[in-house]
Design an enzyme around this catalytic site. Structure first.
Site, short mmCIF file in Angstrom:
data_model
loop_
_atom_site.label_atom_id
_atom_site.label_comp_id
_atom_site.label_asym_id
_atom_site.label_seq_id
_atom_site.Cartn_x
_atom_site.Cartn_y
_atom_site.Cartn_z
N LYS A 115 0.85 -1.19 0.00
CA LYS A 115 0.00 0.00 0.00
C LYS A 115 0.89 1.25 0.00
CE LYS A 115 -2.25 3.36 2.66
NZ LYS A 115 -1.88 4.37 1.70
N GLY A 141 6.91 6.42 7.92
CA GLY A 141 6.03 7.59 7.90
C GLY A 141 6.16 8.37 9.18
N SER A 142 5.07 9.06 9.55
CA SER A 142 5.15 9.95 10.70
C SER A 142 5.13 9.17 12.01
CB SER A 142 3.96 10.92 10.69
OG SER A 142 2.79 10.23 11.04
N GLY A 165 2.88 6.01 13.14
CA GLY A 165 3.65 4.84 13.58
C GLY A 165 3.19 4.34 14.94
N GLU A 221 9.74 2.92 10.76
CA GLU A 221 10.79 3.90 10.45
C GLU A 221 10.13 5.27 10.48
OE1 GLU A 221 14.04 5.17 10.41
OE2 GLU A 221 14.01 3.01 10.10
N CYS A 231 13.53 11.99 6.01
CA CYS A 231 13.64 11.64 7.44
C CYS A 231 15.03 12.01 7.93
CB CYS A 231 13.49 10.14 7.66
SG CYS A 231 12.05 9.48 6.94
N GLU A 241 9.66 17.65 14.46
CA GLU A 241 9.96 17.43 13.04
C GLU A 241 9.04 18.30 12.19
OE1 GLU A 241 9.07 13.61 11.12
OE2 GLU A 241 11.10 13.67 10.31
#
Ligand code: UN1
Length: 500
Positions: A181, A234-235, A239, A256, A290, A390
């Site tokens: 996905k 992703g964020s 996560g 990650e 990232c 971030e």
């Protein structure tokens, strides 16, 4: 400037080796972030029913794929890598148009996919376990890796070809089948990859693609009991939510997540080199990596000098569509990303001195895209919001400190731990920094980006949950260990029992 299609193509899902419409019938658009009038394509808004079909296909393909010798699986990965290389330019141009990164970087993204395909193809002939002595005579002991079954692969838009390859190549060579996905901001990139995977010869059902929203497709993947492992980039927010969901099912999960990566510049540093490294890692990919540098922690003795150099060079950066080879900085990926950057920059005005940038860029050709001027704040405190959270955009905080110890404390005083770098000419200081950074990746005299695919990629602390991508250790996410003991003594030997 852009390749505006009058009637955008409608793309399909890939399930059981066939391109099919989603059962729900709804579609969504992917648009060019440099010019939102340019619709890149229409894609199926997948549903849990589509995921269920993809999982069935992956399940049916699983026994034959597991039984295929790993070197033979590796040969298909080689063919896929070669096809990516053959189509590199076409893939890179599609990527730039769909998610905005400049062409040179898009080519690099494709190259990372090729690199991991070839690396993992080789793993088909290694897939190493241990062969070790037993405690007992006439007994053999070894460990082997075996696939988990079906892997759920959930990927972001910022490395829309590299990251899916980082995840799918180790999963596949290890003998897993895949339900993939991609981000709804980069479904074309995913579709092009899967077309090439099909052409490379992965058997029907081994790779399945379901586009659509995270809440529908992503959650259905995480909740599906037949998917044994999920790999997500992703964020941190998403996560964490995935972690809770997957934890309830004791599902293996590789996360990650975010970064707040620092470049430390000490007073003995080569400031020209540091300026190059900082600019490339702060404003390359428009700060949307990232691994992007969003903090410069600099010795006060050279801080103003460094900031003056950064400002002068930032002034020369050209914004625009990444398809124009003279452009340095492309757009942000979408409107919410631009709004988020804008909010942080407003906060930054109270937390530091604005050196350059600070606003959206909307003039001329930029009017229809999500452009934001590369922004630098000076005199930011280590614990300020813009130095802690971030931002995922072209915003750099300069944090002046006194000496190595203060610099290292500031560098590590964030919840993330992906990458870090130090600029120094002192070899002892360089080695201290290699030891002291609390990050999964460390650079000496280079920026914070540019990890290579044959070393472990991932971070400490809230950047993830302890797994690594890339390198041979990537196989750990996608395999189960099996320890095997073979007793050829012909009698019962009891381990750990005294007086045999
Ligand atoms: C990411 O931003 O999630 O080290 C990946 C780098 C690239 C990969 C970044 N090779 O910057």
């Amino acid at each position: 400037m852009t390749e505006v299609a009058a009637d955008p193509t409608t793309y399909q899902l890939f399930i059981a080796g066939r391109w099919v419409d989603g059962v729900g019938g709804a579609t969504f658009e992917s648009v060019n972030p440099a010019d939102t009038r340019d619709v890149v394509g229409r894609f199926q808004a997948g549903t849990p029913a589509d995921v269920a079909m993809a999982v069935r296909a992956a399940d049916m393909a699983s026994p034959a794929w597991k039984a295929t010798p790993a070197p033979k699986r590796g040969e298909i990965l080689y063919r896929f890598g070669a096809l990516m290389a053959q189509h590199k330019e076409r893939l890179a141009r599609a990527m730039t148009r769909e998610m905005g990164k400049v062409l040179a970087e898009a080519r690099g993204d494709v190259q990372e996919g090729i690199d991991i395909a070839f690396l993992m193809a080789g793993e088909g002939r290694r897939m190493s376990g241990d062969t070790v002595p037993s405690e007992l005579p006439d007994k053999w002991a070894m460990s082997i890796r075996q696939p988990l079954g079906i892997a759920g692969i959930v990927t972001p838009w910022n490395f829309p070809m590299a990251i899916p390859c980082w995840k799918m190549m180790p999963a596949l060579v290890a003998g897993n089948t895949v339900v993939f996905k991609p981000s709804s901001d980069a479904p074309l990139c995913a579709t092009l990859l899967v077309e090439l995977m099909d052409e490379a010869g992965f058997p029907a059902g081994v790779v399945n693609l379901v586009t659509g929203a995270g809440g529908d497709v992503g959650n259905a993947i995480i909740d599906n009991p037949d998917i044994r492992v999920v790999s997500f980039t992703g964020s941190s927010e998403t996560g964490r939510a995935i972690g809770e969901r997957a934890g309830r099912r004791l599902k293996r999960l590789s996360l990650e997540l975010g970064g707040k990566n620092a470049v430390v510049v000490l007073k003995d540093a080569d400031l020209d080199l540091a300026t190059d490294g900082i600019l490339w890692s702060a404003f390359g990919t428009t700060g949307q990596r990232c691994t992007a540098c969003s903090r410069v922690i600099v010795d006060r003795a050279v801080a103003d000098d460094l900031v003056a150099r950064l400002e002068a060079r930032t002034r020369t950066l050209k914004l625009g569509s990444g398809l124009d080879e003279t452009v340095d900085v492309g757009p942000l990926v979408n409107a919410p990303a631009a709004a988020k950057v804008e909010r942080y920059v407003e906060t930054g005005r109270h937390e530091g001195e604005l050196v350059i940038g600070g606003a959206r860029a909307t003039g001329g050709d930029l009017a229809h895209g999500h452009f934001f001027a590369p922004t630098i704040f000076h005199g930011v405190a280590p614990m300020a919001t813009i130095a802690q959270e971030e931002i995922f955009g072209p915003v750099l905080s300069v944090i002046p400190v006194d000496g190595y110890d203060e610099a290292m404390t500031a560098a590590n005083q964030v919840k993330f731990g992906l990458s870090a770098s130090v600029f120094t000419r002192d070899v002892n200081t360089a080695f201290r920094a290699m030891r002291d950074f609390e990050t999964g990746i460390v650079y000496i005299n280079a920026g914070t980006t540019g990890a290579e695919t044959h070393l472990p990629f991932g971070g400490w602390k809230d950047t993830g949950n302890g797994h690594r991508e890339a390198g041979h250790v990537a196989l750990d996410t996608f395999t189960e260990w099996k320890a095997i003991y073979v007793d050829f003594s012909g009698k019962l030997q009891r381990a750990q029992i005294d007086n045999q």
